[in-house]
Design a protein around this motif. Sequence first.
Motif, short mmCIF file in Angstrom:
data_model
loop_
_atom_site.label_atom_id
_atom_site.label_comp_id
_atom_site.label_asym_id
_atom_site.label_seq_id
_atom_site.Cartn_x
_atom_site.Cartn_y
_atom_site.Cartn_z
N GLY A 79 50.69 -1.39 -0.30
CA GLY A 79 52.18 -1.48 -0.27
C GLY A 79 52.96 -0.63 -1.01
N THR A 80 52.35 -0.02 -1.84
CA THR A 80 53.36 1.55 -2.82
C THR A 80 54.59 2.43 -1.51
N HIS A 81 53.24 2.82 -0.18
CA HIS A 81 54.44 3.34 0.04
C HIS A 81 55.58 2.97 0.78
N TYR A 82 55.98 1.84 1.02
CA TYR A 82 57.53 1.34 0.77
C TYR A 82 58.37 2.08 -0.18
N SER A 98 58.46 5.58 -0.56
CA SER A 98 57.94 6.99 -0.01
C SER A 98 59.57 6.94 0.10
N LYS A 99 59.85 9.01 -0.41
CA LYS A 99 61.37 8.68 -0.42
C LYS A 99 61.62 9.23 1.17
N ASN A 100 60.32 9.91 1.90
CA ASN A 100 60.15 9.44 3.25
C ASN A 100 60.77 8.39 4.17
N TRP A 101 62.30 7.96 4.55
CA TRP A 101 62.02 6.76 5.08
C TRP A 101 61.61 6.61 6.07
N SER A 102 61.14 7.07 7.10
CA SER A 102 60.04 6.95 8.46
C SER A 102 58.63 6.32 7.59
N LYS A 103 58.18 7.28 6.45
CA LYS A 103 56.94 7.04 6.29
C LYS A 103 57.47 5.44 6.02
N PRO A 120 53.79 -11.04 6.52
CA PRO A 120 53.80 -10.30 5.01
C PRO A 120 53.76 -8.96 4.89
N PRO A 121 54.33 -8.84 3.58
CA PRO A 121 54.54 -6.97 3.57
C PRO A 121 53.02 -6.96 2.73
N LEU A 122 52.66 -6.28 3.03
CA LEU A 122 51.86 -5.30 2.49
C LEU A 122 51.66 -5.15 0.86
#
Length: 704
Positions: free
Chosen positions: A396-399, A401-406, A414-416
């Motif tokens: 879940g580190t990608h949450y 990300s500066k890129n909203w779409s990513k 449940p979330p990663l």
Amino acid sequence: MNDRRGNWDKEDDLPVYLARPGTTAQTPRQKSWGMFASVEGAYENKTIDFDAYSVGKKGSRTPRSDSREVLDGDSFSETASDVSEVSGSVISSPGDREDKTPGVEIRYPTGKEFLQGQENGKSDRLLIKGGRIINDDQSFYADIYLEDGLIKQIGENLIVPGGVKTIEANGRMVLPGGIDVNTYLQKPYHGTTTVDDFYQGTMAALAGGTTMIIDHVVPEPGGSLLAAFEKWHEAADKKSCCDYSLHVDITQWHEGVKEELEILVQDKGITSFQVYMAYTEGFQMTDSQLYEAFTFLKGLGAVVQVHAENGDLIAQEQHKILSMGITGPEGHVLSRPEELESEAVFRAITIGNRINCPVYITKVMSKSAADIIAQARKKGAVAFGEPVTASLGTDGTHYWSKNWSKAAAFVTSPPLSPDPTTPDHLNSLLACGDLQVTGSAHCAYSTAQKAIGKDNFTLIPEGTNGIEERMSIVWDKAVAVGKMDENQFVAVTSTNAAKIFNLYPRKGRIAVGSDADIVIWDPDRIKTISAKTQNSALEYNIFEGMECRGAPLVVISQGKIVFEDGKLHVHQGMGRFIPRKPFPEYVYQRIKTRNKRMEMLGVSRGMYDGPVYDVPATPKYITPSPSVKSSPAKNQPPPIRNLHQSNFSLSGEASRQLEGYNNTSKHYKHTTIIGTQVDDNIPRRSGHRIVNPPGGRSNITSLG
């Protein structure tokens, strides 16, 4: 790993459980107890006794004598592994292959390379030669003959009809087709549905080695379960490319649901239902409702699936985080911390234990939730855990990300977990059997659909991809690094799911009589995951750029070659609906035994004849209506007797003395009163209270 070998140079190098057929060393590996127990009689009278036969001419078998036949003075023994003649083709034994294992070859009886689409829908007659069969409890070399969508023969020197299509496996692994038990290929959200429907989604499944899915039916809250089932069933029948079955989600619990559940189990072949502990806006059940639902579903012999999150606390956290001005995808994971998943998992298993009901936890996403399942199983709970492709392959580190779409692409519930060690931990628990099944939770919403929640993370549609990547990611993260063996890989991707959902041994095993759903697997093939090459309709892939070791070379569904050389050969409507029976033995065997041994009985004892304390009756007071001035907000004490309202009279028969009345001090200096009141015979109205009696407030309670 470079030191791993795809073939063996000589007979002595072969482990016992991989020895060539036709040799005395052939002893299939066996595991005992639990989920790895051998199927009784699975190969009885179905597999050739290798020591009793030798290869003869086509269409004949020559019994092997105890003494070796001597030709030209030299000891000579020819086994089925050395030469096998079927339909004019010859294969080499695994021990005689070059260091570089050749690829899979498909030979057609007429010499023309035509596929199922050109055969008027009839099942292929297929012979898979020279493969290494991998089941959940054993591995061995043998040939397989398929006809009419079923496995007809397993062994060496098989007698098959002429005109058979032959697949030269050249020592590759031959696995049961994968079973993905968690997909959402028609999930609605705010008037839209997932971009991967049953056609697109099942194509992706087949390309990844999955030959059956179980999709979730999601009725509208308060809507009919039967109507939703029929809607999903119709869509899947028209579009599915592989076999499928359905779960039905219970989105609201009420008395009317029970009758529909009985019909679904008894008449429709649906025996698994998902309940929710989250989503306060409609799906969430209270603990008392969960208790009632578990009890009822257990009586039907169904598998109870649980989406485990603490919905009440999530709602509070969401409100708090939005009020702080956090609206992006990171708010999703911040409002759903790991302990809210693990707490709900513990609560669900606790409720199940009180009822003696099996519990299946879907989408295990965190280490703590997985550990609770593992600990509960060690204590004897009948509980199962299902991590999904996303939780096994990424974090879940990608949450952030500066890129909203990513960042939005990873939103699921449940979330990663933001803990990057989570995938390794979950794969370890899968390898040792503490978690049992892998699903994909494939729920594909496009970037435009995700953007519904661009200003509010609670509105982002939840779901990730994973149906095509599931088997490769499990192999790469668990088998290729030495955590898991090949037999356990088959168990967690196919066999355990078939056992839990009562599909076994029709699905999940390579055995005579089982469905001809087979995957020829290359453990050394490197596959780079990319949205550009995937079969999903999504424009992104959360595993973009990941290199995975292990991929399917050939996929066979219902006895037909549906994937070969990277190409799909399917059409809409090929898939069949597979109904299921209740009370799967793998799940309910212990439950039935415990029902007999854990029956609650009262203690037989004599009547108590001792003293009993007399509990005084507690008077019940009626709360007075609030006045305009005081408007009390809480219950008031019982009213006291107000002498200003009692019709006080001076009786002529009584003596009274009033002395020393002082007009200055305004009080009685000496008073003696003896008499009666005219209202003494009227019952007191205990519920009536005068807040401001005529003449002003008074605190006189008694006269002495």
